[in-house]
Scaffold this active site. Structure first.
Site, PDB file in Angstrom:
ATOM      1  CE  LYS A   1      -4.420   0.934   0.110  1.00 11.53           C
ATOM      2  NZ  LYS A   1      -5.493   0.105  -0.462  1.00 11.53           N
TER       3      LYS A   1
HETATM    4  P1  NAD Z   1     -12.720   7.707  -3.330  1.00 10.29           P
HETATM    5  O1  NAD Z   1     -11.714   8.736  -2.948  1.00 10.29           O
HETATM    6  O2  NAD Z   1     -13.060   7.511  -4.763  1.00 10.29           O
HETATM    7  O3  NAD Z   1     -14.088   7.957  -2.536  1.00 10.29           O
HETATM    8  C1  NAD Z   1     -14.159   8.065  -1.147  1.00 10.29           C
HETATM    9  C2  NAD Z   1     -15.575   8.504  -0.788  1.00 10.29           C
HETATM   10  O4  NAD Z   1     -15.723   8.460   0.645  1.00 10.29           O
HETATM   11  C3  NAD Z   1     -15.898   9.952  -1.191  1.00 10.29           C
HETATM   12  O5  NAD Z   1     -17.240  10.012  -1.594  1.00 10.29           O
HETATM   13  C4  NAD Z   1     -15.700  10.735   0.113  1.00 10.29           C
HETATM   14  O6  NAD Z   1     -16.430  11.921   0.154  1.00 10.29           O
HETATM   15  C5  NAD Z   1     -16.221   9.724   1.093  1.00 10.29           C
HETATM   16  N1  NAD Z   1     -15.783   9.925   2.482  1.00 10.29           N
HETATM   17  C6  NAD Z   1     -14.541  10.185   2.931  1.00 10.29           C
HETATM   18  N2  NAD Z   1     -14.557  10.286   4.264  1.00 10.29           N
HETATM   19  C7  NAD Z   1     -15.839  10.069   4.641  1.00 10.29           C
HETATM   20  C8  NAD Z   1     -16.509  10.027   5.879  1.00 10.29           C
HETATM   21  N3  NAD Z   1     -15.848  10.233   7.018  1.00 10.29           N
HETATM   22  N4  NAD Z   1     -17.846   9.756   5.893  1.00 10.29           N
HETATM   23  C9  NAD Z   1     -18.520   9.535   4.748  1.00 10.29           C
HETATM   24  N5  NAD Z   1     -17.935   9.551   3.544  1.00 10.29           N
HETATM   25  C10 NAD Z   1     -16.623   9.827   3.500  1.00 10.29           C
HETATM   26  O7  NAD Z   1     -12.177   6.328  -2.704  1.00 10.29           O
HETATM   27  P2  NAD Z   1     -12.568   4.848  -3.143  1.00 10.29           P
HETATM   28  O8  NAD Z   1     -11.580   4.368  -4.133  1.00 10.29           O
HETATM   29  O9  NAD Z   1     -14.036   4.771  -3.428  1.00 10.29           O
HETATM   30  O10 NAD Z   1     -12.243   4.066  -1.795  1.00 10.29           O
HETATM   31  C11 NAD Z   1     -13.179   3.950  -0.718  1.00 10.29           C
HETATM   32  C12 NAD Z   1     -12.768   2.795   0.165  1.00 10.29           C
HETATM   33  O11 NAD Z   1     -12.754   1.586  -0.607  1.00 10.29           O
HETATM   34  C13 NAD Z   1     -11.368   2.903   0.785  1.00 10.29           C
HETATM   35  O12 NAD Z   1     -11.376   2.281   2.047  1.00 10.29           O
HETATM   36  C14 NAD Z   1     -10.512   2.085  -0.175  1.00 10.29           C
HETATM   37  O13 NAD Z   1      -9.330   1.598   0.436  1.00 10.29           O
HETATM   38  C15 NAD Z   1     -11.482   0.958  -0.490  1.00 10.29           C
HETATM   39  N6  NAD Z   1     -11.184   0.223  -1.723  1.00 10.29           N
HETATM   40  C16 NAD Z   1     -11.089   0.870  -2.917  1.00 10.29           C
HETATM   41  C17 NAD Z   1     -10.834   0.125  -4.054  1.00 10.29           C
HETATM   42  C18 NAD Z   1     -10.791   0.759  -5.417  1.00 10.29           C
HETATM   43  O14 NAD Z   1     -10.683   0.025  -6.415  1.00 10.29           O
HETATM   44  N7  NAD Z   1     -10.893   2.063  -5.548  1.00 10.29           N
HETATM   45  C19 NAD Z   1     -10.651  -1.259  -3.973  1.00 10.29           C
HETATM   46  C20 NAD Z   1     -10.772  -1.884  -2.735  1.00 10.29           C
HETATM   47  C21 NAD Z   1     -11.038  -1.127  -1.623  1.00 10.29           C
END
Ligand code: NAD
Length: 419
Positions: free
Chosen positions: A109
């Site tokens: 990561k």
């Molecule tokens: P992103 O940056 O695209 O979106 C994050 C979202 O969460 C945004 O809408 C933001 O406003 C919201 N957010 C942030 N803090 C918040 C809070 N305290 N309360 C409510 N909403 C909040 O990120 P993403 O890629 O969608 O990732 C989200 C999660 O999924 C993370 O934990 C990431 O590690 C996990 N994840 C992502 C992927 C991927 O392919 N992008 C894969 C596996 C896991």
């Protein structure tokens, strides 16, 4: 938050989960110690020339937790909450995730402690390129392959690929995944995590006898994972009653119109203020009275302080680490089915693997092939976890972690300890 939640961050939770799995598997203490620590960690400072001529400096990290099953794989996060322990935890979870869905990878990561929304596109490009050049010696298609995570996207991956390629003197598409399609990205990668979350949620509903048609859901986070999950669940007939992001939350009894909500969020930068629903307190999202809660934002949102207020029948973790170990212990005494992150959000890394395989083959698969192979792998992992949990009478998280840790230990033992 209770004092316990403050002292127990994601790394303590990840180590506690590992300790439980090791105890169940009965592995030797030396191997346990090895798996509790990262194989390689790099901390860098990233000076940025800002658009106004001043210089800012940000902390950045890349942590590679394990290589026993193959090169390290994991996302890159841009967020002010990034610190070394968080990145260590996320890297460890990546090792288990890749092993659980049987990918030939270890876990990694990366993160930069920066608020992307406070920076222009050209500033983000300079930060990304400088960070890439700092970690360049420890990444590569056979060493460690970054991908998008919170605050980063396909454009970020294009800059990393270009910086890396410029340094080695030829184009290396396999150094990152989650690239734009026109640069060798995979069809279906952008929606893979959320497609997987929805696929797992529908299997969990079937297991609990819940008909998706008319079932209700609340989704925290409207980014790359939450937004797609909302869309796929709505497409399956689920009434997505509530959605939140960092700035607001909306609720509608009859279900939100996800397409219109998406357009509103694109225009205003938030789901808050959407006219097709009532504004609610975002902190209540995970305790709403719905069938399914999908935390798809950040870690540590279901804690000892609110776990006993969860009313959903199923939690499908779209985010990494949204449920603390303390909350898990509380939920274990209830009927709530918690589907762990390393299973439910593995769709992203599965299609990242497909993208890497396509880059190595220089041959593009069709979207149908990607979708079918994604669902096939996730379904296989789902059944393995359900069965293991039944046989060993443990939670899905314990079962998924034990299965994954067992596979990593097996690979480690087959390779032997060098020298
Ligand atoms: P992103 O940056 O695209 O979106 C994050 C979202 O969460 C945004 O809408 C933001 O406003 C919201 N957010 C942030 N803090 C918040 C809070 N305290 N309360 C409510 N909403 C909040 O990120 P993403 O890629 O969608 O990732 C989200 C999660 O999924 C993370 O934990 C990431 O590690 C996990 N994840 C992502 C992927 C991927 O392919 N992008 C894969 C596996 C896991």
């Amino acid at each position: 938050m209770t004092p316990t939640d403050i002292t127990h961050g994601p790394l303590e939770d990840a180590k506690a989960q590992l300790a439980e799995a090791v105890e169940h598997l009965g592995c030797n203490p030396g191997v346990h110690r090895m798996l509790s620590t990262s194989r390689r960690e790099m901390a860098v400072s990233i000076p940025l020339r800002r658009d106004d001529g001043t210089t800012a400096v940000y902390e950045g990290f890349r942590v590679q937790h394990n290589f026993s099953r193959g090169p390290a794989k994991g996302g890159l996060r841009f967020s002010t909450a990034v610190d070394l322990d968080e990145v260590r935890a996320l890297a460890m979870w990546m090792t288990w995730k890749c092993a659980l869905v049987d990918l030939p990878y270890g876990g990694a990561k990366g993160g930069v402690a920066i608020e992307p929304r406070d920076h222009s596109r050209s500033e983000l490009e300079r930060v990304t390129r400088r960070y890439t050049s700092e970690i360049l010696p420890i990444i590569g298609p056979e060493i460690d392959i970054p991908a998008p995570d919170i605050g980063t996207d396909e454009r970020t991956m294009a800059w990393i690929m270009d910086t890396y390629s410029a340094s080695v003197g030829h184009t290396v598409p396999g150094v990152v995944t989650g690239k734009p399609i026109s640069l060798g990205g995979s069809l279906g990668r952008a929606t893979a995590t959320s497609r997987g979350v929805a696929h797992i949620a529908l299997m969990a509903m079937a297991l609990r006898g819940i008909d998706p048609e008319g079932a209700t859901a609340a989704i925290q986070g409207f980014g790359k994972v939450g937004r797609g999950a909302a869309r796929f669940l709505a497409d399956a007939g689920v009434r997505v009653q509530a959605v939140s992001d960092v700035d607001g939350a909306v609720w509608a009894e009859e279900g939100l119109d996800i397409q219109r909500l998406g357009a509103h969020s694109d225009q205003t930068g938030s789901v808050g203020g959407f006219e097709g629903g009532e504004q609610i307190d975002p902190t209540t999202l995970v305790t709403l009275d719905v069938d399914l809660v999908v935390p798809a934002a950040v870690e540590g949102v279901i804690t000892e302080a609110n776990a006993d207020k969860v009313r959903a029948r199923i939690i499908v973790e779209g985010a990494n680490g949204p449920t603390t170990a303390g909350a898990d212990a509380i939920l274990a005494d209830t009927d709530v089915l918690v589907v762990p992150d390393i299973l439910s959000n593995a769709g992203g890394v599965i299609v990242s693997y497909f993208e890497w395989a396509q880059a190595n083959q220089a041959y593009q698969w069709t979207e149908r092939q990607v979708k079918d192979r994604l669902e096939e792998r996730l379904t296989r992992a789902w059944h393995a976890v359900v069965e293991y949990s039944g046989v060993h009478r443990m939670s899905y998280r314990q079962a998924a972690t034990a299965l994954a840790v067992g596979r990593v230990i097996e690979a480690h033992e087959l390779r032997g300890l060098y020298p």
